[in-house]
Scaffold this active site. Structure first.
Site, PDB file in Angstrom:
ATOM      1  N   PRO A 197      -9.408 -13.644   3.921  1.00 44.09           N
ATOM      2  CA  PRO A 197      -9.704 -14.304   5.203  1.00 44.09           C
ATOM      3  C   PRO A 197      -9.194 -13.486   6.386  1.00 44.09           C
ATOM      4  O   PRO A 197      -8.116 -12.902   6.334  1.00 44.09           O
ATOM      5  CB  PRO A 197      -8.952 -15.643   5.091  1.00 44.09           C
ATOM      6  N   GLY A 198     -10.001 -13.446   7.438  1.00 44.87           N
ATOM      7  CA  GLY A 198      -9.576 -12.790   8.668  1.00 44.87           C
ATOM      8  C   GLY A 198      -9.847 -11.306   8.735  1.00 44.87           C
ATOM      9  O   GLY A 198      -9.411 -10.655   9.680  1.00 44.87           O
ATOM     10  N   GLU A 418      22.069 -11.292   6.885  1.00 45.10           N
ATOM     11  CA  GLU A 418      21.076 -10.365   7.440  1.00 45.10           C
ATOM     12  C   GLU A 418      21.635  -8.951   7.540  1.00 45.10           C
ATOM     13  O   GLU A 418      20.891  -7.975   7.356  1.00 45.10           O
ATOM     14  CB  GLU A 418      20.608 -10.859   8.812  1.00 45.10           C
TER      15      GLU A 418
END
Length: 603
Positions: A197-198, A418
């Site tokens: 898709p896209g 992180e």
């Protein structure tokens, strides 16, 4: 003006019909009571009769002294005697004759019939127009674009150069078919655009029609099928009839898997409405009439579930694959969508393209639009690099949630998590370099690290996958090293690691202990189009070996991450403290932070 007069006449007919029907069926005054002739004689003798009318020598209309009207029948031979009786009794009477035919009853009987016939004729005449839904239920709902003023051309489509070259032949045939027919060549009857898709399947189909300047019929596969049997096949016939009248032309069927799935897999066996529609499409695309210059272009992201008869030569002769664009394709797509938008001179679209691996054309269009919205929100006159990079984060993880209240302890743990990802990614040779780390919550994530990939990858080595596993597990390892605690934060990382490790063992043949083969076969329902189970084609002993290999791969990757973070704990602490203070570090600032030695004061 003519249509307005027809509508006025239509409403007038409805009003007249309603009025006449009401007058016809409502009672007309008080109902007259019927009595016998002997009762009339009794009333005359008792003096209750005030006046009498003799109608046609056979009917009596009697008015009593109480002004009540009664009605009776009288034999013709008794009229003379009854008249003499009335004269002797002094009761006035009148003899009258009717015309012999009740025109009033006839008019009130036939007028509603005429009005209903006229109303039906008006509706039938209006139903023949294009705007009638009742009689056009089985007609095609395809939208027709004339092609005289193309809105999309190949210049508006970027990142799919090979697909454009493949489809250029279609354009040339529609423009000059004699060039091909002179050599005995037959143009493909259909082209199937396949891709995620896209990726621009619909846009490319519109560009083909724009380049060829021919009529373009556009319809979705789901618009053929209704709950009524035979409607879908009728709409297919009507669509191809319209296309043949406008030939040469294009028919674009979007999401053809809605009607093109394998036959015999539906709940209705081999005779349900969807399969009748598919059968009609097969006949229209390659039936006895093969001389029409009508080309069918369809798009789907599930070619594996389409019926084999639909994919054979003579129907969809070609399959053109549109994949997600590479770096050069993403840069070209960004240039197309940035055209006409005020960009700052410092904006480097190639740098933006490097930060968006895996983005489709629709994602990149959304990215540029989000960047413009952010610039407008900040009251800027042009779109800057910061706006586009912020838009990347919004597309990937969602908008920032700075209003979310996080305790200092959780903020510190997120920062070390992180920082662990970034430090291990920077140390391992086959991992993607970190470009941005943040502890600002986005979506469901409390923080995230976004890498910068130097080049697109279409195959992955075992070393690259092992380094990717170590980077994913680095956040969990950092939490254990610093806090000696395990949290729920790394659950997404652990799930991704498990899936990669299982694929390495069961699909990619990257296990040292198991033989070079795949393990397990996935089963899916073709009609439903989704996986429902995995069939085991191996023994329980092999399953145990698979689990051991997956565990060994994950443990090895975790040991690598833990070793790096333990040996460079000072750098881990430096990155985490910097992240707590600034919340977001990216670009050159992050690169400098990772490469510079730790100051002696922080050790």
């Amino acid at each position: 003006m003519k249509i307005k007069r027809q509508h006025t006449l239509f409403y007038l007919l409805i009003i007249v019909a309603i009025v006449v029907l009401v007058i016809t069926f409502l009672p007309r005054g008080k109902k007259v009571e019927e009595i016998t002739y002997s009762e009339v004689l009794t009333m005359v003798d008792s003096g209750q009769v005030k006046e009498v009318k003799i109608i046609d020598q056979k009917k009596l209309s009697v008015i009593t002294s109480e002004d009540e009207k009664l009605q009776s029948e009288i034999a013709t031979e008794n009229v003379a005697d009854f008249s003499k009786l009335l004269t002797d009794s002094g009761i006035p009477f009148e003899t009258s004759w009717s015309s012999g035919f009740d025109w009033t009853s006839l008019i009130f009987t036939l007028l509603p019939v005429f009005l209903l016939v006229g109303l039906f004729w008006f509706l039938l005449r209006g139903a023949r127009g294009a705007n009638s839904q009742a009689f056009n239920f089985s007609r095609s709902r395809a939208r027709l674009f004339s092609g005289a003023k193309p809105t999309v051309t190949f210049a508006d489509v970027a990142g799919v150069e090979e697909a454009k070259q493949e489809l250029q032949e279609i354009v040339e045939f529609l423009k000059s078919p004699e060039k091909f027919t002179a050599l005995g060549a037959r143009i493909p009857r259909g082209v199937l655009l396949v891709g995620p898709p896209g990726t621009g399947k619909t846009l490319l189909a519109r560009a083909i029609a724009g380049e060829a300047s021919v009529p373009f019929f556009s319809i979705s596969g789901s618009e053929f099928v209704e709950m009524f049997v035979g409607v879908g096949a009728s709409r297919v016939r009507d669509l191809f009839d319209q296309a043949k009248r406008n030939a040469p032309c294009l028919i674009f069927v979007d999401e053809i898997d809605a009607v093109g799935r394998h036959r015999g897999a539906g709940l209705g066996g081999g005779h349900d409405e969807r399969e009748q529609t598919l059968n009609q499409i097969l006949v229209e695309m390659d039936g006895f009439d093969t001389s029409t210059n009508v080309i069918v272009i369809s798009a789907t992201n599930r070619p594996d579930i389409l019926d084999p008869a639909l994919l054979r030569p003579g129907r969809f002769d070609r399959q053109v694959t549109l994949d997600r664009p590479d770096i050069l394709g993403r840069k070209a797509i960004l240039q197309v969508h940035a055209k006409g938008k005020p960009l700052e001179e410092s904006v480097d679209l190639e740098k933006i393209a490097k930060q968006t691996p895996g983005f489709s054309g629709a994602d990149l269009a959304n990215l540029v639009n989000e960047g413009a919205i952010l610039a407008a929100r900040r009251n800027k006159k042009s779109i800057g690099t910061n706006d586009l990079e912020e838009a990347i984060d919004r597309v990937i993880a969602g908008p920032e949630k700075r209003s979310r209240l996080i305790s200092p302890k959780e903020k510190e743990m997120t920062a070390y998590h992180e920082a662990g990802h970034a430090l291990v990614a920077n140390k391992l040779p086959n991992a993607d370099r970190p470009h941005k780390i943040s502890i600002v919550a986005r979506g469901m994530a409390l923080g995230y690290m976004r890498p910068l990939r130097a080049e697109d990858r279409y195959i992955h080595t075992r070393s690259q996958l092992m380094d990717a596993l170590s980077v994913a597990l680095a956040g969990h390892a950092a939490e254990e090293i610093v806090f000696n605690e395990r949290t729920t934060g790394p659950h997404d990382d652990i799930e991704r690691v498990t899936n990669i490790a299982r694929s390495m063992v069961t699909e990619y043949g990257m296990s040292d202990r198991l033989e070079l083969r795949t393990f397990g076969r996935r089963e899916e329902l073709v009609f439903l189009g989704r996986e429902i189970s995995e069939q085991k084609n191996y023994s329980e002993r092999t399953a145990l070996e698979i689990d051991r290999e997956i565990r060994a791969i994950i443990e090895k990757a975790y040991d690598v991450a833990r070793t790096i973070l333990t040996e460079d704990k000072a750098k881990l602490t430096q990155i985490a403290q910097k992240l707590i203070a600034e919340e977001t570090i990216e670009g050159e600032a992050l690169e400098k932070l990772l490469s510079d030695p730790v100051p002696s004061a922080s050790t």
